[in-house]
Enzyme design. Structure first.
Site, PDB file in Angstrom:
ATOM      1  N   TYR B  27      61.907  35.751  30.581  1.00  0.00           N
ATOM      2  CA  TYR B  27      62.242  36.511  31.784  1.00  0.00           C
ATOM      3  C   TYR B  27      60.964  37.056  32.424  1.00  0.00           C
ATOM      4  CZ  TYR B  27      63.578  40.404  34.746  1.00  0.00           C
ATOM      5  OH  TYR B  27      63.674  41.263  35.806  1.00  0.00           O
ATOM      6  N   SER B 109      61.027  50.878  39.118  1.00  0.00           N
ATOM      7  CA  SER B 109      61.983  49.980  39.770  1.00  0.00           C
ATOM      8  C   SER B 109      63.347  50.642  39.923  1.00  0.00           C
ATOM      9  CB  SER B 109      62.115  48.711  38.922  1.00  0.00           C
ATOM     10  OG  SER B 109      63.225  47.956  39.323  1.00  0.00           O
ATOM     11  N   GLN B 130      60.519  52.046  43.740  1.00  0.00           N
ATOM     12  CA  GLN B 130      60.836  50.761  44.374  1.00  0.00           C
ATOM     13  C   GLN B 130      62.329  50.690  44.644  1.00  0.00           C
ATOM     14  OE1 GLN B 130      62.366  47.912  42.332  1.00  0.00           O
ATOM     15  NE2 GLN B 130      62.906  47.194  44.395  1.00  0.00           N
ATOM     16  N   TYR B 132      65.832  48.929  46.127  1.00  0.00           N
ATOM     17  CA  TYR B 132      66.601  47.748  46.524  1.00  0.00           C
ATOM     18  C   TYR B 132      67.702  48.194  47.470  1.00  0.00           C
ATOM     19  CZ  TYR B 132      64.532  44.379  43.259  1.00  0.00           C
ATOM     20  OH  TYR B 132      63.681  43.533  42.614  1.00  0.00           O
ATOM     21  N   THR B 158      61.688  46.619  48.635  1.00  0.00           N
ATOM     22  CA  THR B 158      61.453  45.203  48.317  1.00  0.00           C
ATOM     23  C   THR B 158      62.229  44.329  49.290  1.00  0.00           C
ATOM     24  OG1 THR B 158      61.081  45.697  45.996  1.00  0.00           O
ATOM     25  CG2 THR B 158      61.668  43.427  46.536  1.00  0.00           C
ATOM     26  N   ARG B 167      65.382  31.042  38.768  1.00  0.00           N
ATOM     27  CA  ARG B 167      64.537  31.143  37.557  1.00  0.00           C
ATOM     28  C   ARG B 167      65.136  30.266  36.486  1.00  0.00           C
ATOM     29  NH1 ARG B 167      63.593  37.259  38.261  1.00  0.00           N
ATOM     30  NH2 ARG B 167      63.227  37.282  40.516  1.00  0.00           N
ATOM     31  N   LYS B 255      57.511  45.721  50.468  1.00  0.00           N
ATOM     32  CA  LYS B 255      56.957  44.958  49.345  1.00  0.00           C
ATOM     33  C   LYS B 255      57.457  43.520  49.439  1.00  0.00           C
ATOM     34  CE  LYS B 255      57.074  45.182  44.241  1.00  0.00           C
ATOM     35  NZ  LYS B 255      57.708  43.916  43.967  1.00  0.00           N
ATOM     36  N   HIS B 279      56.538  38.215  44.953  1.00  0.00           N
ATOM     37  CA  HIS B 279      57.333  38.621  43.790  1.00  0.00           C
ATOM     38  C   HIS B 279      56.889  37.866  42.532  1.00  0.00           C
ATOM     39  CE1 HIS B 279      60.896  41.308  43.358  1.00  0.00           C
ATOM     40  NE2 HIS B 279      61.001  40.723  42.183  1.00  0.00           N
ATOM     41  N   ARG B 282      58.451  34.488  41.677  1.00  0.00           N
ATOM     42  CA  ARG B 282      59.778  34.462  41.054  1.00  0.00           C
ATOM     43  C   ARG B 282      60.902  34.223  42.055  1.00  0.00           C
ATOM     44  NH1 ARG B 282      59.325  37.162  36.094  1.00  0.00           N
ATOM     45  NH2 ARG B 282      61.211  38.402  36.193  1.00  0.00           N
TER      46      ARG B 282
HETATM   47  C1  LIG Z   1      59.546  40.981  34.562  1.00  0.00           C
HETATM   48  C2  LIG Z   1      59.368  41.359  35.982  1.00  0.00           C
HETATM   49  C3  LIG Z   1      60.279  42.211  36.575  1.00  0.00           C
HETATM   50  C4  LIG Z   1      60.139  42.590  37.906  1.00  0.00           C
HETATM   51  N1  LIG Z   1      61.014  43.479  38.449  1.00  0.00           N
HETATM   52  C5  LIG Z   1      60.850  43.889  39.738  1.00  0.00           C
HETATM   53  C6  LIG Z   1      61.723  44.859  40.314  1.00  0.00           C
HETATM   54  O1  LIG Z   1      62.643  45.357  39.679  1.00  0.00           O
HETATM   55  N2  LIG Z   1      61.524  45.217  41.606  1.00  0.00           N
HETATM   56  C7  LIG Z   1      60.516  44.684  42.362  1.00  0.00           C
HETATM   57  O2  LIG Z   1      60.391  45.015  43.522  1.00  0.00           O
HETATM   58  N3  LIG Z   1      59.663  43.775  41.838  1.00  0.00           N
HETATM   59  C8  LIG Z   1      59.804  43.366  40.546  1.00  0.00           C
HETATM   60  N4  LIG Z   1      58.925  42.444  40.017  1.00  0.00           N
HETATM   61  C9  LIG Z   1      57.809  41.923  40.842  1.00  0.00           C
HETATM   62  C10 LIG Z   1      56.567  42.784  40.642  1.00  0.00           C
HETATM   63  O3  LIG Z   1      56.713  44.023  41.243  1.00  0.00           O
HETATM   64  C11 LIG Z   1      55.325  42.098  41.228  1.00  0.00           C
HETATM   65  O4  LIG Z   1      55.573  41.742  42.555  1.00  0.00           O
HETATM   66  C12 LIG Z   1      54.901  40.858  40.471  1.00  0.00           C
HETATM   67  O5  LIG Z   1      55.006  41.072  39.097  1.00  0.00           O
HETATM   68  C13 LIG Z   1      53.483  40.499  40.834  1.00  0.00           C
HETATM   69  O6  LIG Z   1      53.081  39.322  40.198  1.00  0.00           O
HETATM   70  P1  LIG Z   1      52.254  39.325  38.825  1.00  0.00           P
HETATM   71  O7  LIG Z   1      53.253  39.499  37.724  1.00  0.00           O
HETATM   72  O8  LIG Z   1      51.614  37.987  38.800  1.00  0.00           O
HETATM   73  O9  LIG Z   1      51.284  40.430  38.865  1.00  0.00           O
HETATM   74  C14 LIG Z   1      59.071  42.068  38.681  1.00  0.00           C
HETATM   75  C15 LIG Z   1      58.163  41.198  38.072  1.00  0.00           C
HETATM   76  C16 LIG Z   1      58.288  40.836  36.745  1.00  0.00           C
HETATM   77  C17 LIG Z   1      57.272  39.916  36.132  1.00  0.00           C
END
Ligand SMILES: Cc1cc2nc3c(=O)[nH]c(=O)nc-3n(C[C@H](O)[C@H](O)[C@H](O)COP(=O)(O)O)c2cc1C
Lengths: 291, 383
Positions: B27, B109, B130, B132, B158, B167, B255, B279, B282
């Site tokens: 994940y 988050s 953050q 949603y 976001t 994913r 974001k 993101h 992702r």
């Molecule tokens: C496991 C995981 C969970 C995440 N959960 C959120 C989230 O709840 N809300 C959000 O805005 N971004 C979320 N993100 C995105 C991160 O805020 C960020 O944009 C991203 O991790 C940046 O890329 P990097 O992992 O290469 O640094 C998540 C990323 C990961 C890896």
């Protein structure tokens, strides 16, 4: 591995590889020579990035688009491919029904194992017929006439298969159609008993659209390469294309146009010879897959 | 392998992989489709080279930067990420305290597993919430009011998760939150007993910001894709963002901005910052990498709001490159998530310490003593 484990292209490929005797898998999977172009076809997408816009109130996007004068529900359709009964005993029936369900084009290859009439019978979805110009003119005429009677929506003439490509995997596996059991391939067929069982129990294998016109369509095991080289007319010219366009007198595309010059020429011919074939102009230049 | 053996991003990742049940590891580690954008997020840094200057007297390096009106001691911060207590039983507590120790910002988050109130009681350095945008407006109001009452400094909306990304690793491992035991995942959970023991004994797993409003918040197993696709409001538009911005009344960021056009609109609706982000690869595979898109956006709006480059950072030099192009700060998720899984608060602190040491060393080698010394003359693009 099952269908429900397939989430993407490479999963489906993996499962297909498991299910098919190797000569057949490699006939689908292979490309010409060193397969550089095969690889580049997909890699090219990665040289370009998407720049998304946000906060656009997207709701439900409308994926529909209009080609060959037909509105289809999604912007992708199934290209014509030869001999689908080798891949699954339902062959073209399966792909035609699936396309209809999603409101998009199914395309029938000249070398299909189901006849034009058979498919018209089971599917009222949008249908495209893919034409090869045969040395024997009457074959070509017959195909066009039957498509009209069966209400196919459009026609495309494949122009990049004047001679067969050098599919080296097929040389190695000894791929022929109908499949010929050589010592080499025997092992692989033996290892896929389910495929063999279905193949022999679900009706005779034939090239339904050309079977009355040539014995090559049926019994003799021919490699696809030989078939192409014997039956298709390498002297095909713009004149022949124009002949087909006129004879069909409906949405018509050239399949396999690459040069800008040729794309323009398709348009010029359109202007000269017809007034109603908008989609010829539209289609030229975007379809580039061989059968 | 221990925390002591972790010297860089890859080491933390390796240790996290050892410690986490595989659905949870994947994940974090996974991304959308073919993960091409995910890879590009990091490899984009390698298309540009640093050009150092010498003989400049560099014994004291100041890494501080100011974003959203707050001075941070480091030019990078910890991006908000969901479900942190799945990664380590201390979750957001560990991350918040580690950030506080280095006086940098961290994001909480909407899908956090520790409440904003508890975080506020533990951490008094700058914090981001953050947000949603849910269909349930009551839930939206509650999130906003609680973050405001808890005195969070920044609100980030976001905007790149309007629907769930594909994913595929999660599809294969069957990842849901809370974790669901399927025959295929059972084995993986069974081979990581410490994770299981901690998960079951260190307090109930919850999503405190959602649980009063939705069943997805608590006991039912939901995949993240399902959550995005069913609970978030896909009709969200600029009006909604603008309203939220004024309702919040403080520093507000979008974001997940990628286009120049959107960056300019962010200025118009009163944002004080944007995260150029996809993101972490992702969501939309094939999307542009933040670093590739950064210069355009800085040129367009860099003088009007704080442009933050988010995603792909694995090295101090990656950050120097983004800062040289004009980012005000860098932000990352996996940057500290593997470390969190590897060793809780101590792990996150070790990771921050490593990046900080890299930054100091790299700044000296570049001939720079403060972040504002960095500029585009330091960079040469290979193409
Ligand atoms: C496991 C995981 C969970 C995440 N959960 C959120 C989230 O709840 N809300 C959000 O805005 N971004 C979320 N993100 C995105 C991160 O805020 C960020 O944009 C991203 O991790 C940046 O890329 P990097 O992992 O290469 O640094 C998540 C990323 C990961 C890896």
């Amino acid at each position: 591995m099952k269908l429900k484990d397939c989430h993407n292209f490479s999963d489906f490929r993996k499962l297909a590889k498991k299910k098919l005797p190797s000569p057949i898998f490699h006939y689908i999977d292979g490309g010409a020579d060193d397969e550089l172009t095969l690889r580049r076809n997909t890699e090219s997408f990665n040289d370009c990035d998407l720049v998304p816009n946000i906060l656009a109130s997207v709701g439900k996007p409308d994926l529909s688009t209009t080609v060959f004068g037909k509105k289809i529900d999604m912007p992708i359709f199934l290209s014509p491919t030869a001999m689908q009964r080798l891949y699954h005993h339902d062959g073209d029936k399966a792909s035609a029904r699936a396309a209809e369900k999603f409101g998009t084009f199914y395309s029938m290859s000249t070398m299909a194992n189901n006849s034009i009439e058979e498919i018209a019978d089971i599917s009222s979805g949008p249908k495209l017929f893919q034409l090869y110009v045969h040395k024997d003119n009457s074959i070509t005429d017959d195909l066009i006439d039957r498509c009209r009677v069966s209400k196919f929506d459009g026609m495309c003439l494949t122009v990049d298969t004047l001679v067969a490509g050098n599919r080296e995997k097929d040389h190695r596996t000894g791929f022929t159609t109908p499949p010929k059991l050589t010592l080499q391939s025997l092992m692989s067929f033996a290892l896929h008993p389910q495929w063999v069982f279905n193949y022999f129990t679900h009706g005779k294998f034939e090239m339904s659209n050309v079977k009355n016109k040539t014995d090559k369509g049926t019994n003799i095991s021919k490699s696809v390469i030989e078939y192409i080289n014997e039956q298709y007319d390498p002297a095909m010219s713009w004149k022949d294309a124009e002949y087909c366009v006129k004879k069909w007198n409906g949405p018509f595309a050239l399949k396999g146009v690459m040069a800008v010059e040729d794309a323009k020429k398709s348009y010029r011919y359109w202007v000269h010879s017809n007034n109603g074939f908008k989609s010829w102009r539209k289609a030229a230049g975007w379809v580039k897959i061989t059968f | 392998m221990n925390l002591d053996d972790c010297h860089n991003f890859r080491d933390f990742r390796k240790l996290a992989k050892k410690k986490l049940p595989s659905p949870i590891f994947h994940y974090i580690d996974g991304a959308a489709d073919d993960e091409i954008t995910y890879d590009r997020n990091t490899s984009s840094f390698n298309d540009v080279d640093l050009v150092p200057n010498v003989l400049r007297g560099v014994e004291n390096v100041d890494l501080s930067t100011t974003i959203f009106g707050k001075k941070l001691d480091l030019p990078f911060y910890l991006a908000p990420t969901a479900l942190q207590r799945l990664f380590h039983y201390d979750g957001e507590r560990a991350v918040g305290k580690a950030a506080q120790k280095f006086n940098t910002m961290f994001g909480v988050s909407a899908l956090a597993t520790v409440s904003v109130e508890e975080i506020a009681s533990l951490v008094d350095t700058p914090k981001m919430f953050q947000f949603y945008f849910h269909k349930d407006r009551g839930l939206n109001d509650s999130c906003l009011e609680r973050a405001k009452a808890a005195k969070f400094d920044v609100m980030a909306l976001t905007v790149d998760t309007i629907t769930g990304g594909n994913r595929e690793r999660d599809l294969r491992t069957g990842f849901t939150s809370p974790p669901k035991l399927t025959p295929s995942s059972l084995f993986s959970f069974a081979t990581k007993p410490m994770w299981g023991i901690n998960y079951l004994t260190k307090g109930k797993f919850e999503l405190p910001h959602l649980q009063d409003y939705v069943k997805e918040g608590t006991d039912t197993n939901t995949s993240i894709g399902q959550y995005f696709s069913t609970m978030l409001d896909q009709s969200m538009n600029w009006k909604d963002a603008e309203k939220l911005c004024s309702q919040w009344g403080g520093h507000f960021a979008l974001k997940g901005i990628m286009s120049v056009e959107d960056a300019k609109r962010a200025v118009d609706i009163g944002c004080t910052g944007i995260m150029v982000s996809n993101h972490g690869g992702r969501q939309l595979d094939g999307s542009r990498a933040p670093f590739d898109q950064l210069a355009e956006i800085v040129d367009a709006v860099g003088d009007k709001l704080d442009v933050i480059c988010e995603g792909g950072f694995q090295r101090g030099t990656h950050m120097l490159k983004a800062l040289s192009l004009g980012a005000k700060a860098c932000s990352g998720g996996r940057l500290y998530l593997y470390a969190l899984a590897a060793g809780g608060q101590a792990g996150v602190e070790r990771a921050i310490e490593k990046y900080k040491a890299e930054l100091v060393r790299d700044m000296k080698l570049m001939g720079c003593t403060k972040i504002s010394d960095l500029n585009r003359d330091n960079l040469r693009f290979r193409r």
